[in-house]
Design a protein around this motif. Structure first.
Motif, PDB file in Angstrom:
ATOM      1  N   VAL A 135       0.848  -1.190   0.000  1.00 48.80           N
ATOM      2  CA  VAL A 135       0.000   0.000   0.000  1.00 48.80           C
ATOM      3  C   VAL A 135       0.884   1.240   0.000  1.00 48.80           C
ATOM      4  O   VAL A 135       1.897   1.286   0.707  1.00 48.80           O
ATOM      5  CB  VAL A 135      -0.922   0.017   1.237  1.00 48.80           C
ATOM      6  CG1 VAL A 135      -1.842   1.233   1.215  1.00 48.80           C
ATOM      7  CG2 VAL A 135      -1.745  -1.262   1.312  1.00 48.80           C
ATOM      8  N   GLY A 136       0.507   2.226  -0.798  1.00 49.65           N
ATOM      9  CA  GLY A 136       1.315   3.437  -0.874  1.00 49.65           C
ATOM     10  C   GLY A 136       0.512   4.662  -1.255  1.00 49.65           C
ATOM     11  O   GLY A 136      -0.704   4.603  -1.451  1.00 49.65           O
ATOM     12  N   ARG A 137       1.222   5.778  -1.363  1.00 54.25           N
ATOM     13  CA  ARG A 137       0.621   7.047  -1.768  1.00 54.25           C
ATOM     14  C   ARG A 137       1.056   7.364  -3.191  1.00 54.25           C
ATOM     15  O   ARG A 137       2.241   7.324  -3.507  1.00 54.25           O
ATOM     16  CB  ARG A 137       1.056   8.161  -0.822  1.00 54.25           C
ATOM     17  CG  ARG A 137       0.447   9.529  -1.119  1.00 54.25           C
ATOM     18  CD  ARG A 137       0.997  10.609  -0.208  1.00 54.25           C
ATOM     19  NE  ARG A 137       0.514  10.451   1.158  1.00 54.25           N
ATOM     20  CZ  ARG A 137       1.239   9.985   2.175  1.00 54.25           C
ATOM     21  NH1 ARG A 137       2.503   9.618   1.958  1.00 54.25           N
ATOM     22  NH2 ARG A 137       0.737   9.878   3.380  1.00 54.25           N
ATOM     23  N   GLY A 138       0.092   7.634  -4.054  1.00 49.71           N
ATOM     24  CA  GLY A 138       0.396   8.008  -5.425  1.00 49.71           C
ATOM     25  C   GLY A 138       0.350   9.518  -5.591  1.00 49.71           C
ATOM     26  O   GLY A 138      -0.513  10.185  -5.004  1.00 49.71           O
ATOM     27  N   PHE A 139       1.264  10.052  -6.391  1.00 50.05           N
ATOM     28  CA  PHE A 139       1.351  11.491  -6.588  1.00 50.05           C
ATOM     29  C   PHE A 139       0.959  11.880  -8.010  1.00 50.05           C
ATOM     30  O   PHE A 139       0.862  11.032  -8.899  1.00 50.05           O
ATOM     31  CB  PHE A 139       2.759  11.987  -6.259  1.00 50.05           C
ATOM     32  CG  PHE A 139       3.139  11.790  -4.816  1.00 50.05           C
ATOM     33  CD1 PHE A 139       2.791  12.718  -3.850  1.00 50.05           C
ATOM     34  CD2 PHE A 139       3.839  10.653  -4.419  1.00 50.05           C
ATOM     35  CE1 PHE A 139       3.134  12.532  -2.516  1.00 50.05           C
ATOM     36  CE2 PHE A 139       4.181  10.457  -3.091  1.00 50.05           C
ATOM     37  CZ  PHE A 139       3.827  11.400  -2.136  1.00 50.05           C
ATOM     38  N   PHE A 140       0.764  13.181  -8.220  1.00 52.49           N
ATOM     39  CA  PHE A 140       0.252  13.692  -9.482  1.00 52.49           C
ATOM     40  C   PHE A 140       1.238  13.528 -10.634  1.00 52.49           C
ATOM     41  O   PHE A 140       0.861  13.577 -11.793  1.00 52.49           O
ATOM     42  CB  PHE A 140      -0.133  15.166  -9.314  1.00 52.49           C
ATOM     43  CG  PHE A 140      -1.045  15.695 -10.375  1.00 52.49           C
ATOM     44  CD1 PHE A 140      -2.139  14.952 -10.819  1.00 52.49           C
ATOM     45  CD2 PHE A 140      -0.828  16.933 -10.952  1.00 52.49           C
ATOM     46  CE1 PHE A 140      -2.993  15.437 -11.799  1.00 52.49           C
ATOM     47  CE2 PHE A 140      -1.674  17.434 -11.924  1.00 52.49           C
ATOM     48  CZ  PHE A 140      -2.755  16.682 -12.351  1.00 52.49           C
ATOM     49  N   ASP A 141       2.508  13.321 -10.325  1.00 53.43           N
ATOM     50  CA  ASP A 141       3.496  13.101 -11.379  1.00 53.43           C
ATOM     51  C   ASP A 141       3.672  11.621 -11.704  1.00 53.43           C
ATOM     52  O   ASP A 141       4.551  11.246 -12.481  1.00 53.43           O
ATOM     53  CB  ASP A 141       4.841  13.720 -11.000  1.00 53.43           C
ATOM     54  CG  ASP A 141       5.440  13.123  -9.735  1.00 53.43           C
ATOM     55  OD1 ASP A 141       4.766  12.293  -9.078  1.00 53.43           O
ATOM     56  OD2 ASP A 141       6.577  13.487  -9.381  1.00 53.43           O
ATOM     57  N   GLY A 142       2.849  10.771 -11.082  1.00 52.77           N
ATOM     58  CA  GLY A 142       2.939   9.335 -11.350  1.00 52.77           C
ATOM     59  C   GLY A 142       3.913   8.602 -10.462  1.00 52.77           C
ATOM     60  O   GLY A 142       4.066   7.383 -10.584  1.00 52.77           O
ATOM     61  N   SER A 143       4.555   9.312  -9.549  1.00 52.74           N
ATOM     62  CA  SER A 143       5.468   8.649  -8.617  1.00 52.74           C
ATOM     63  C   SER A 143       4.672   8.070  -7.453  1.00 52.74           C
ATOM     64  O   SER A 143       3.515   8.435  -7.219  1.00 52.74           O
ATOM     65  CB  SER A 143       6.530   9.629  -8.101  1.00 52.74           C
ATOM     66  OG  SER A 143       5.920  10.701  -7.401  1.00 52.74           O
ATOM     67  N   VAL A 144       5.312   7.175  -6.720  1.00 51.23           N
ATOM     68  CA  VAL A 144       4.644   6.463  -5.625  1.00 51.23           C
ATOM     69  C   VAL A 144       5.596   6.321  -4.456  1.00 51.23           C
ATOM     70  O   VAL A 144       6.788   6.067  -4.636  1.00 51.23           O
ATOM     71  CB  VAL A 144       4.189   5.059  -6.088  1.00 51.23           C
ATOM     72  CG1 VAL A 144       3.679   4.237  -4.913  1.00 51.23           C
ATOM     73  CG2 VAL A 144       3.105   5.155  -7.158  1.00 51.23           C
TER      74      VAL A 144
END
Length: 391
Positions: free
Chosen positions: A97-106
């Motif tokens: 489980v993780g956090r996804g960011f607007f630039d597509g990174s995680v």
């Protein structure tokens, strides 16, 4: 007048989507570069960027050193925290489980062993995801995006069938969140989305097959730049094509499926039959340690890995004639000599019409202890699905 107004609104929305896409693809750019790349009038780009800055979608970071006389161009950068999501990689052995960011990174936040009981799984997942979602501002939270190792109904956020876990016809939308969107897709499709977005070797390729090797084998298929899922979302399930009529029983109930000879579990079982001991706590770890080992006693196992993968790829090439086959999952770590052997095997067996010049490459998205291609694909997937709402 109404028709003209609607046309103007549609054109405006299309222009904004184009500029947002260019911002996402270019970590640092300028208004001038955006105007050139988009073909839009500079004044139109300036207006769109003004709106994006006020919305927090991008930010001005510094003046560009161009060496030219006159005012320096301001560099624009996508705000990676403009919108965030919870991304989930459901694995047969482990869920991440993780956090996804607007630039597509995680960023990976937590891991837990995947329970076969779906209710237990949901209880654990809800506990882990709530720790992330409560720390994301509601106005910036896109929702949940999940990678599933099986067949998925993407339109209804429904798990159709996960053979290795025995899950069938399960709707996650209400179980995980009734307030925020919940998107699902097959792990190989998401990996293909991530590869297409990040790998310059396939950015202009329109027909691709992504072979994701793990405890099972999943394949993502792209035709003319679009993921092909099929009528019942089961397209690309090449891991369950029959390669041995009298082969071992598969988790799907059939016999002799491709993954019964080429998955990490199949290779680890073969190692045991050959009297070889592979170090690791999971089938994937043991498989990777075999690929990385310099121990000559593992050579027969490596040859079998090459052959078993090659058999399936020959069938894929003869069936779909893709421009490129990408090896992902643990197969992305295949040694150079093994990749050459696999290519030789494939080219010696595919139909003459292909010119015996099949292109097979490794995924560039190695896990390296960080987010997997599946999680990166999940972060990109929810952004793509929600872009219309964002602009």
């Amino acid at each position: 007048m109404v028709g003209k107004k609607l046309d103007s609104e549609n054109i405006g929305r299309s222009n904004r989507k184009l500029i947002l896409q260019l911002l996402r693809k270019n970590p640092a750019t300028t208004r001038r570069d955006l105007a050139v790349a988009s073909g839009l009038n500079p004044s139109t780009v300036t207006k769109i960027i003004k709106d994006f800055l006020s919305m927090g979608l991008c930010e001005e970071v510094k003046a560009e050193e161009t060496g030219r006389i006159g005012r320096k161009a301001i560099v624009l950068r996508l705000n990676r925290k403009a919108f965030m999501s919870v991304v989930i990689d459901i694995g047969v052995e482990e869920t991440i489980v993780g956090r996804g960011f607007f630039d597509g990174s995680v960023s990976v936040v937590s891991r837990f062993r995947t329970p076969r009981d779906f209710d237990q799984f949901i209880d654990l997942l809800t506990e882990k995801t709530s720790l992330i979602s409560k720390n994301i501002p509601k106005s910036r939270f896109l929702g949940y995006s999940l990678s599933v190792p099986g067949i998925v109904d993407v339109e209804n956020s429904r798990i159709v069938y996960v053979p290795h876990l025995g899950w069938k016809d399960l709707v996650l939308r209400e179980r995980l969140s009734r307030r925020y969107p919940v998107f699902l897709d097959n792990e190989a499709n998401l990996s293909l989305i991530a590869e297409k977005w990040n790998n310059p070797d396939v950015v202009s390729v329109r027909d691709i097959v992504f072979v994701y090797v793990s405890e099972g084998i999943g394949c993502g298929v792209m035709f003319d730049g679009q993921i092909y899922r099929g009528r019942d979302y089961s397209a690309g399930e090449f891991g369950h094509m029959t390669v041995q009529t009298d082969g071992k029983k598969c988790y799907c109930g059939n016999f002799g499926c491709w993954e019964t000879i080429a998955s990490t579990e199949a290779i680890v079982n073969l190692a045991t039959e050959l009297g070889l001991e592979l170090k690791g706590t999971s089938n994937n770890e043991k498989y990777l340690n075999c690929l990385r080992s310099t121990d000559a006693s593992y050579e027969p196992l490596l040859r079998e890995i090459e052959r078993s993968l090659g058999v399936g790829i020959v069938n894929i090439v003869n069936s779909l004639d893709p421009e490129v086959v990408v090896l992902g999952g643990v197969a992305s770590i295949l040694p150079e000599v093994s990749l050459r052997n696999l290519l030789d095997f494939v080219n010696s067996r595919v139909l003459y019409a292909t010119g015996q010049n099949v292109k097979v490459i490794r995924s560039m998205l190695h896990e390296k202890g960080m987010a997997s291609s599946k999680m990166i694909g999940a972060a990109l997937h929810i952004i793509d699905r929600k872009t219309v709402d964002l602009v």
